[in-house]
Enzyme design. Structure first.
Site, PDB file in Angstrom:
ATOM      1  N   PRO A   2       0.828  -1.204   0.000  1.00 48.24           N
ATOM      2  CA  PRO A   2       0.000   0.000   0.000  1.00 48.24           C
ATOM      3  C   PRO A   2       0.867   1.259   0.000  1.00 48.24           C
ATOM      4  O   PRO A   2       1.861   1.347   0.719  1.00 48.24           O
ATOM      5  CB  PRO A   2      -0.789  -0.130   1.306  1.00 48.24           C
ATOM      6  CG  PRO A   2      -0.806  -1.593   1.599  1.00 48.24           C
ATOM      7  CD  PRO A   2       0.518  -2.099   1.109  1.00 48.24           C
ATOM      8  N   GLU A   3       0.481   2.226  -0.827  1.00 51.74           N
ATOM      9  CA  GLU A   3       1.202   3.495  -0.904  1.00 51.74           C
ATOM     10  C   GLU A   3       0.345   4.577  -0.259  1.00 51.74           C
ATOM     11  O   GLU A   3      -0.686   4.288   0.346  1.00 51.74           O
ATOM     12  CB  GLU A   3       1.532   3.803  -2.364  1.00 51.74           C
ATOM     13  CG  GLU A   3       2.346   2.690  -3.040  1.00 51.74           C
ATOM     14  CD  GLU A   3       2.644   2.983  -4.506  1.00 51.74           C
ATOM     15  OE1 GLU A   3       2.753   4.170  -4.873  1.00 51.74           O
ATOM     16  OE2 GLU A   3       2.773   2.017  -5.283  1.00 51.74           O
ATOM     17  N   HIS A  93      -4.414 -15.912   9.727  1.00 54.06           N
ATOM     18  CA  HIS A  93      -3.421 -14.894   9.410  1.00 54.06           C
ATOM     19  C   HIS A  93      -3.616 -13.617  10.244  1.00 54.06           C
ATOM     20  O   HIS A  93      -2.954 -12.618   9.991  1.00 54.06           O
ATOM     21  CB  HIS A  93      -3.482 -14.554   7.924  1.00 54.06           C
ATOM     22  CG  HIS A  93      -3.150 -15.695   7.028  1.00 54.06           C
ATOM     23  ND1 HIS A  93      -1.921 -16.324   7.045  1.00 54.06           N
ATOM     24  CD2 HIS A  93      -3.904 -16.341   6.089  1.00 54.06           C
ATOM     25  CE1 HIS A  93      -1.913 -17.308   6.153  1.00 54.06           C
ATOM     26  NE2 HIS A  93      -3.101 -17.329   5.556  1.00 54.06           N
ATOM     27  N   ARG A 112       1.873 -12.355   5.035  1.00 51.59           N
ATOM     28  CA  ARG A 112       3.334 -12.499   4.989  1.00 51.59           C
ATOM     29  C   ARG A 112       4.029 -12.175   6.307  1.00 51.59           C
ATOM     30  O   ARG A 112       5.229 -12.403   6.451  1.00 51.59           O
ATOM     31  CB  ARG A 112       3.900 -11.600   3.890  1.00 51.59           C
ATOM     32  CG  ARG A 112       3.396 -11.943   2.495  1.00 51.59           C
ATOM     33  CD  ARG A 112       4.251 -11.296   1.447  1.00 51.59           C
ATOM     34  NE  ARG A 112       3.787 -11.570   0.096  1.00 51.59           N
ATOM     35  CZ  ARG A 112       4.450 -11.243  -1.009  1.00 51.59           C
ATOM     36  NH1 ARG A 112       5.613 -10.619  -0.915  1.00 51.59           N
ATOM     37  NH2 ARG A 112       3.960 -11.513  -2.201  1.00 51.59           N
TER      38      ARG A 112
END
Length: 275
Positions: A2-3, A93, A112
């Site tokens: 995400p930016e 997760h 991740r």
């Protein structure tokens, strides 16, 4: 990853979801995400009884302002927050849970496990890493064509690599650098220190325009990004070159090319962005 537009969108949705909620308990199932303090148990204890006062953003970081502390959170590649009922099934997760007194909980999910969390006394977060090294924010008065050019003139790196450097400008990532360089008509492999005053003005405008429109459309849902309410962003429908390899340029009809610049996949129109 995400930016700025995606993180800004998450920030805005989380403001609606958790502001005013008081933490009853914090459950950390992946302690490595907690970087400060370096003990997940202490992290959880410090947050008990704290109330979310506001949510902020600095670059790609979320800032959760509580009574005493500011929690600095980076989503990395696939981190996401969501609000759930405490008795709802917990995804495997999900690695951090902030349980509230009202029976709901904020969950941080990260396939991740790359996300990070730092806890600072309020007011100290900007003076310490990971925030202290960040460049100016694109939506502030400090971001001007003159400032941008001054930063770029200091390095001989490719201009794309320089723009990805968070100490130059906070919040830009691969998607929006490709898009801004396209709009400015600048090739990503131009040396940053060759930028002219006129080009700096064009690039400044392209960065601002691209980010503003992306925020208005909720960011770009490339791969797994959704906002704090599970909604996709829509700016990917407006992209000119990013992810458009082999497609025709919307401006000139030339085929968009893909290359690798500074280790990052890069998308360019060879006519609109001459080398």
């Amino acid at each position: 990853m995400p930016e700025l537009p995606e993180v800004e969108t998450v920030k805005r949705t989380l403001e609606q979801l958790v502001t005013g909620k008081t933490i009853e308990e914090v459950v950390v199932s992946w302690p490595r995400m907690v970087k400060r303090p370096d003990d997940a148990g202490a992290f959880a204890d410090m947050l008990k009884g704290e109330t979310f006062q506001s949510i902020g953003r600095r670059g790609k970081f979320l800032l959760f302002h509580l009574d005493t502390w500011t929690l600095v959170s980076h989503l990395r590649m696939e981190g996401r927050y969501g609000l759930f009922q405490t008795d709802e099934e917990v995804d495997k997760h999900t690695h951090v849970r902030f349980r509230f007194k009202d029976g709901e909980e904020l969950r941080y999910r990260d396939v991740r496990k790359f996300g990070t969390m730092h806890l600072f006394e309020r007011g100290e977060e900007l003076q310490n890493l990971p925030l202290s090294h960040l460049g100016v924010e694109p939506f502030t008065d400090a971001f001007t064509p003159v400032h941008l050019r001054e930063k770029l003139l200091r390095t001989t790196r490719f201009i794309k690599s320089a723009l990805l450097d968070q100490t130059v400008l906070a919040g830009l990532g691969n998607i929006y650098v490709d898009e801004a360089l396209f709009l400015a008509g600048i090739h990503p492999e131009r040396k940053a220190n060759t930028i002219t005053e006129e080009e700096a003005v064009k690039l400044h405008g392209a960065i601002y325009k691209t980010l503003k429109e992306a925020v208005e459309q909720g960011g770009s849902s490339i791969k797994s990004y959704v906002n704090g309410q599970g909604e996709m962003g829509m700016f990917q429908q407006s992209l000119f070159v990013y992810g458009k390899t082999g497609q025709t340029c919307k401006k000139c009809g030339t085929e968009v090319e893909r290359s690798v610049v500074g280790g990052r996949g890069t998308h360019t129109c060879p006519v609109c962005q001459p080398s």
